[in-house]
Design a protein around this motif. Structure first.
Motif, short mmCIF file in Angstrom:
data_model
loop_
_atom_site.label_atom_id
_atom_site.label_comp_id
_atom_site.label_asym_id
_atom_site.label_seq_id
_atom_site.Cartn_x
_atom_site.Cartn_y
_atom_site.Cartn_z
N PRO A 325 95.55 42.85 39.21
CA PRO A 325 95.10 41.71 38.57
C PRO A 325 94.37 40.62 39.85
O PRO A 325 94.64 41.14 40.90
CB PRO A 325 96.22 40.93 38.05
CG PRO A 325 97.32 41.49 38.95
CD PRO A 325 96.91 43.04 39.32
N GLU A 326 93.47 39.72 39.43
CA GLU A 326 92.89 38.75 40.55
C GLU A 326 93.46 37.41 40.28
O GLU A 326 93.34 37.00 39.11
CB GLU A 326 91.49 39.03 40.36
CG GLU A 326 91.16 40.42 40.69
CD GLU A 326 89.53 40.40 40.97
OE1 GLU A 326 88.79 40.35 40.05
OE2 GLU A 326 89.17 40.33 42.13
N HIS A 341 88.91 27.46 52.30
CA HIS A 341 89.51 28.00 53.24
C HIS A 341 89.71 29.62 53.12
O HIS A 341 89.29 30.27 54.05
CB HIS A 341 91.07 27.60 53.30
CG HIS A 341 91.73 28.22 54.57
ND1 HIS A 341 93.26 28.14 54.28
CD2 HIS A 341 91.38 28.91 55.65
CE1 HIS A 341 93.73 28.92 55.33
NE2 HIS A 341 92.71 29.10 55.91
N ILE A 342 90.19 30.04 51.81
CA ILE A 342 90.25 31.26 51.59
C ILE A 342 88.96 32.19 51.60
O ILE A 342 88.69 33.15 52.24
CB ILE A 342 90.73 31.76 50.02
CG1 ILE A 342 92.29 31.10 50.11
CG2 ILE A 342 90.88 33.09 49.76
CD1 ILE A 342 93.12 31.09 48.96
N GLU A 343 87.64 31.52 51.12
CA GLU A 343 86.65 32.12 51.17
C GLU A 343 86.16 32.30 52.62
O GLU A 343 85.55 33.65 53.02
CB GLU A 343 85.50 31.29 50.62
CG GLU A 343 84.16 31.68 50.50
CD GLU A 343 83.12 30.59 49.68
OE1 GLU A 343 82.36 31.23 48.72
OE2 GLU A 343 82.85 29.53 50.19
N HIS A 355 87.78 39.63 46.11
CA HIS A 355 87.04 40.30 45.14
C HIS A 355 86.00 41.30 45.40
O HIS A 355 85.37 41.03 46.21
CB HIS A 355 86.80 39.13 43.93
CG HIS A 355 85.85 39.58 43.07
ND1 HIS A 355 86.44 40.28 41.71
CD2 HIS A 355 84.68 39.50 42.83
CE1 HIS A 355 85.32 40.45 41.09
NE2 HIS A 355 84.22 40.07 41.56
N GLY A 356 86.41 42.32 44.56
CA GLY A 356 85.16 43.55 44.64
C GLY A 356 85.36 44.38 45.70
O GLY A 356 84.64 45.24 45.99
N VAL A 442 91.95 38.25 45.42
CA VAL A 442 91.75 36.74 45.18
C VAL A 442 90.32 36.56 45.14
O VAL A 442 89.67 36.97 46.14
CB VAL A 442 92.54 35.97 46.43
CG1 VAL A 442 92.09 34.34 46.39
CG2 VAL A 442 93.86 36.45 46.75
N TRP A 443 89.85 36.14 44.12
CA TRP A 443 88.53 35.96 43.60
C TRP A 443 88.23 34.36 43.87
O TRP A 443 88.74 33.65 43.07
CB TRP A 443 88.30 36.38 42.26
CG TRP A 443 86.58 36.40 41.74
CD1 TRP A 443 85.75 36.22 42.57
CD2 TRP A 443 86.29 36.79 40.41
NE1 TRP A 443 84.47 36.26 42.02
CE2 TRP A 443 84.82 36.86 40.63
CE3 TRP A 443 86.96 37.59 39.42
CZ2 TRP A 443 83.97 37.21 39.39
CZ3 TRP A 443 86.09 37.72 38.52
CH2 TRP A 443 84.56 37.63 38.60
#
Length: 445
Positions: A325-326, A341-343, A355-356, A442-443
């Protein structure tokens, strides 16, 4: 128009009663819905209070109730294709195999040839019925049949692929097969049945059971293969048992589908907490026709289903499919500072979980280690600007966290976003039954 069994209120109602009557939803359709987004629990305490927002209490009745609520299905989650390469490094979930469902497709053909040789040796004049999988089905008529027999959009949008498509609580696939009636003395084929197998399996995130359905749909039939009947059984290997099996003899025809429906239950121990195990159901069927020998058995296994009672935050067992899952955070959503922040951490510091990719995050449930991760990335001695809290990535509740993983990013963000984003992550763990060392991504949208 033919309809999926899974879309039937009768079928889903039966699933609810067979899985656990006490958990069945008043809305029959909710029994097959999967969680696609977190729903809010009560607001958590400030950062310095315990527990932190993503650390769920054990055996919480509130969370036991919460996990049983239906959650709207999302279109964000792309299904995983069974048989695809698991990852760049060849890794996959512990105890999970991703086999090609038709890896043994040649076995029925070999069995058929042997039966024909025996019949010819014995001088039998009785026609022999051979059931085989089609490795290269003719796409035009089969896809036309599928268009009249709708499957979920995430299941198979390329006609008959011969593969399983899975998300966290469902698996679906469309397979092509043939049954032929053969004269053992001359080898002449006197009749052929082309048919599709629509297979569907679905589990519950808060019950120790799952269901499996197969539907055999005639595409065309000729000669002595017209009017065949099919019947079948199911077996379960691994940590599971069959609780109900229904696949009586049913006539095949353009408007007559043969349907098998099965219910399975995990056999993992109910205590102590922390148990898990995989089970795999395999449906098998044979064809019969007056004047010919019954066909050889042909079977189709489901993807493996993992059941557990190891999910922190709830005492209820549940079962999931082998889908990764994402967690989705939107930069235009409720937690834009956290999402940014995560990006940045994923893109500029090349931290895992994006993601990806196949650089997964894996869940950590040991509270001591989680605290060590948090104390490493966001020690109490670190000054916090007014109204802000320290946000860390990868999450402290993963093995890739600051202490257990070694590389991390931290940023001061608005306190409400940090707390709300943490609660959303906790619910994501809960609804998707993400247990110790389960992988996820995490997307950032």
């Amino acid at each position: 128009m033919k309809k999926l069994l899974a879309a039937s209120a009768v079928t889903l109602g039966l699933l609810g009663s067979c899985l656990d009557a006490s958990h069945a939803s008043e809305d029959p359709a909710a029994a097959s819905e999967i969680p696609g987004q977190a729903v809010s629990l009560a607001a958590s305490a400030a950062e310095d209070d315990v527990p932190p927002p993503e650390d769920l209490d054990e055996s919480s009745q509130e969370l036991d109730d919460e996990i049983s609520k239906p959650v709207p299905e999302t279109q964000d989650e792309a299904p995983f294709v069974m048989g695809a390469t698991p990852g760049d490094d060849g890794s996959q979930e512990e105890g999970i195999e991703n086999p090609d469902p038709l890896a043994g497709a040649q076995s029925p053909s070999i069995t058929c040839r042997a039966r024909l040789l025996i019949a010819r040796r014995d001088g039998s004049e009785e026609p022999v019925t051979c059931a085989t999988w089609d490795s290269t089905p003719s796409p035009a008529p089969l896809r036309a049949s599928v268009s009249a027999w709708p499957t979920p959009t995430w299941c198979d949008d390329h006609g008959v692929s011969g593969k399983w498509y899975v998300n966290r609580f469902k698996a679906c696939g469309v397979f092509s097969a043939t049954a032929s009636v053969i004269n053992p003395r001359t080898g002449a084929v006197t009749g052929t049945l082309h048919y599709l197998v629509r297979a569907y399996a679905y589990s519950g995130r808060d019950v120790p059971n799952w269901a499996y359905q197969v539907e055999l749909m005639e595409v065309s039939s000729t000669g002595t293969a017209k009017g065949m009947s099919a019947s079948g059984t199911v077996k379960c290997s691994g940590k599971c048992k069959v609780t109900k099996s229904t696949f009586p003899s049913q006539a095949m025809g353009q408007n007559k589908d043969a349907v098998g429906q099965f219910f399975l239950q995990t056999t993992i121990k109910t205590s102590p907490k922390g148990q898990k195990g995989d089970g795999q159901a395999s449906a098998a069927w044979v064809f019969t026709k007056a004047g010919a020998t019954p066909s050889n058995e042909i079977s189709l296994p489901t993807p493996p289903v993992r059941c557990d009672n190891a999910l922190p935050g709830t005492s209820k067992p549940g079962c999931v499919m082998p889908y990764i899952p994402e967690m989705v955070y939107a930069k235009a959503g409720e937690y834009p500072q956290l999402a940014k922040h995560i990006e940045d951490a994923q893109n500029t510091q090349n931290l895992p979980g994006k993601h990806g990719t196949t650089r997964y995050l894996t869940r950590l449930t040991n509270k001591t280690k989680i605290k060590e991760n948090r104390d490493t990335s966001c020690p109490s001695s670190l000054p916090r600007p007014t109204g802000k809290q320290c946000d860390e990535y990868p999450f402290a509740s993963t093995w890739q966290g600051a202490k257990t993983g070694g590389s991390y990013s931290r940023r001061m963000i608005e306190a409400g976003q940090n707390e709300g984003g943490g609660r959303a992550l906790g619910n994501f763990y809960l609804y998707n039954r993400i247990i110790e060392k389960d992988r996820f991504l995490v997307w950032i949208k």
